[in-house]
Scaffold this motif. Structure first.
Motif, mmCIF file in Angstrom:
data_model
loop_
_atom_site.group_PDB
_atom_site.id
_atom_site.type_symbol
_atom_site.label_atom_id
_atom_site.label_comp_id
_atom_site.label_asym_id
_atom_site.label_seq_id
_atom_site.Cartn_x
_atom_site.Cartn_y
_atom_site.Cartn_z
ATOM 1 N N ALA A 206 0.845 -1.193 0.000
ATOM 2 C CA ALA A 206 0.000 0.000 0.000
ATOM 3 C C ALA A 206 0.884 1.248 0.000
ATOM 4 N N LYS A 207 0.471 2.261 -0.749
ATOM 5 C CA LYS A 207 1.265 3.485 -0.848
ATOM 6 C C LYS A 207 1.251 4.257 0.462
ATOM 7 N N GLU A 208 0.140 4.217 1.167
ATOM 8 C CA GLU A 208 0.009 4.946 2.423
ATOM 9 C C GLU A 208 -0.343 3.988 3.551
ATOM 10 N N GLY A 209 -0.013 4.381 4.756
ATOM 11 C CA GLY A 209 -0.344 3.573 5.924
ATOM 12 C C GLY A 209 0.470 2.292 5.969
ATOM 13 N N TYR A 210 -0.084 1.297 6.656
ATOM 14 C CA TYR A 210 0.584 0.009 6.818
ATOM 15 C C TYR A 210 -0.063 -1.029 5.908
ATOM 16 N N THR A 211 0.738 -1.937 5.420
ATOM 17 C CA THR A 211 0.211 -3.121 4.753
ATOM 18 C C THR A 211 0.163 -4.247 5.772
ATOM 19 N N ARG A 212 -1.006 -4.829 5.923
ATOM 20 C CA ARG A 212 -1.184 -5.960 6.844
ATOM 21 C C ARG A 212 -1.065 -7.247 6.036
#
Length: 457
Positions: A206-212
């Motif tokens: 993901a470009k923003e935030g966290y990737t789970r």
């Protein structure tokens, strides 16, 4: 496929940039998620080459991803387009007993509806419970993602299903299913590794935030020791149950067959090389690509953790009723005879019937359960592994906690019992019905390492 440990740790790896995440199912007009068990042809070799006949749950080419929300009704409709009946189980889901293992006969006229409300958020999976060696190795699995009742902002899911396929040079599945030597031995080990049914894919963070990262080991027998190059992911859940967050710090994470792990990473920290530690070698299996212009997410609170699921707390040790389960069988496992279909059979007869493993002297499910619990009773299972192999075991409809083993308070639906050792587990029998305990090595479950228990109303 094989690279050196030094190259993985210090080098630059190359990957084919063509893959996306596994596809989800579509909603029907009457509000059901329709899931077809179907044949498909996959290109599992390098650059998508080869023609692998696979059996999938969903449209493919990757394993189906089914999405639900904790506390909301989930409506599934299973249609079997194969030429044989299948029994499917919801691994890790604490749903109602009559729906967590279902029989789906072939033919569109025999569709099976499954409607329930998932009590837990987490990463779960759906896979066969009969003829497991064949059906699992042909790819017949799906991932069930149950999102938290209250959405967690700043997180984007990326499902990764790890598998090893036993392939010939042309990509065809080697069909020695039912092999007695594999059943009583290590199991059906694959020789070709994939993520989401793709060889060495590049997946986007993901470009923003966290990737789970929601990771599942769908292999028949192999424990996956997953390595990350470029970042140190944060582990936040095992087997669908939240854990105290912990950074891996250059360590691999071990996933026995059927185990899942949720990990957080950020594209702002760059791409991630993925590999399996085979101890003698390192095998590169994929790459997580960071998009240009990735934005660093806000720092997580020091006390961050996923919301706990509504599991029944364990009472004091003196309130537990002890039940002993003894695992026998396999090569050098000491099994000379066992009860099969209500009668005592010698080892030769067992092997002729495709059995080579037993729990408490019984090969496979029997008319009588291994034990009976009253609803709400706290049970201590002392599992004695008298076999020559480590045994990953799964419990249906419940989660258990190892006694005296760190980390404390960790509930899971799978445990690995080392060869020749005893592991003690505790759980509250709060889900009424008939349930199973069994090996997560497909060949051993087919070969008799499965039994049942009953929880009263």
């Amino acid at each position: 496929m094989i690279i050196s440990r030094r190259r993985f740790v210090g080098g630059t790896l190359g990957f084919a940039a063509f893959a996306g995440p596994a596809r989800a199912q579509l909603l029907t007009a009457d509000g059901f998620i329709e899931i077809h068990a179907r044949k498909a042809t996959l290109g599992l070799l390098e650059d998508g080459a080869g023609k692998t006949e696979a059996w999938l749950l969903g449209p493919g080419p990757g394993p189906a991803v089914i999405r639900a929300r904790q506390g909301e009704v989930l409506k599934l409709r299973f249609i079997n387009d194969l030429d044989r009946e299948i029994w499917l189980h919801f691994f890790g889901v604490r749903g109602p007993t009559g729906l967590m293992t279902i029989n789906v006969p072939p033919g569109a006229d025999h569709a099976v509806d499954c409607v329930f409300t998932p009590p837990d958020a987490g990463t779960f999976w759906i896979a066969p419970m009969s003829d497991q060696s064949r059906l699992r190795d042909m790819g017949l699995t799906a991932v069930l993602v149950v999102e938290e009742a209250q959405p967690i902002p700043g997180m984007t899911d990326l499902v990764m299903v790890l598998d090893d396929w036993k392939l010939a040079d042309n990509g065809a599945v080697e069909g020695n299913f039912g092999d007695v030597e594999a059943m009583v031995g290590e199991g059906r080990l694959g020789n070709w590794f994939t993520i989401n049914n793709l060889f060495r894919p590049t997946l986007d963070l993901a470009k923003e935030g966290y990737t789970r990262l929601r990771v599942l080991n769908a292999a028949n027998v192999r424990t996956m020791y997953l390595l990350f190059k470029g970042q140190d992911p944060m582990l936040v859940a095992r087997d669908g149950q939240p854990v105290t967050p912990a950074i891996l710090h250059d360590q691999s994470i071990a996933l026995a067959p059927g185990e899942r792990a949720d990990l957080l990473v950020s594209a702002a920290e760059g791409g991630i090389g993925l590999a399996l530690d085979l101890f003698e070698d390192i095998v590169e299996i994929g790459y997580l690509q960071a998009p240009k212009g990735a934005v660093a997410p806000p720092a997580l609170p020091k006390d961050f953790a996923l919301p706990p699921n509504p599991l029944s707390p364990l009472p004091a040790a003196d309130k537990l009723r002890t039940v002993t389960l003894t695992l026998e069988g396999g090569l050098k496992g000491g099994l000379t005879s066992a009860r099969l279909n209500g009668a005592e059979r010698d080892l030769r007869t067992l092997l002729e019937n495709g059995k080579g493993w037993a729990i408490n002297g019984v090969a496979g499910p029997a008319a009588e359960p291994l034990f009976v619990a009253t609803r709400g009773e706290a049970i201590r299972l002392d599992i004695q592994n008298r076999t020559a192999f480590a045994q990953p075991l799964h419990i249906h409809g419940h989660d258990w906690q190892a006694i005296g083993a760190p980390p404390p308070g960790l509930f899971q639906d799978t445990v690995v019992v080392p060869a020749g050792q005893t592991v003690s587990l505790a759980f509250v029998a709060d889900n009424p019905g008939l349930w199973a305990l069994h090996s997560l090595v497909a060949e051993r479950a087919d070969g008799g390492l499965v039994g049942t228990f009953t929880v009263g109303e």
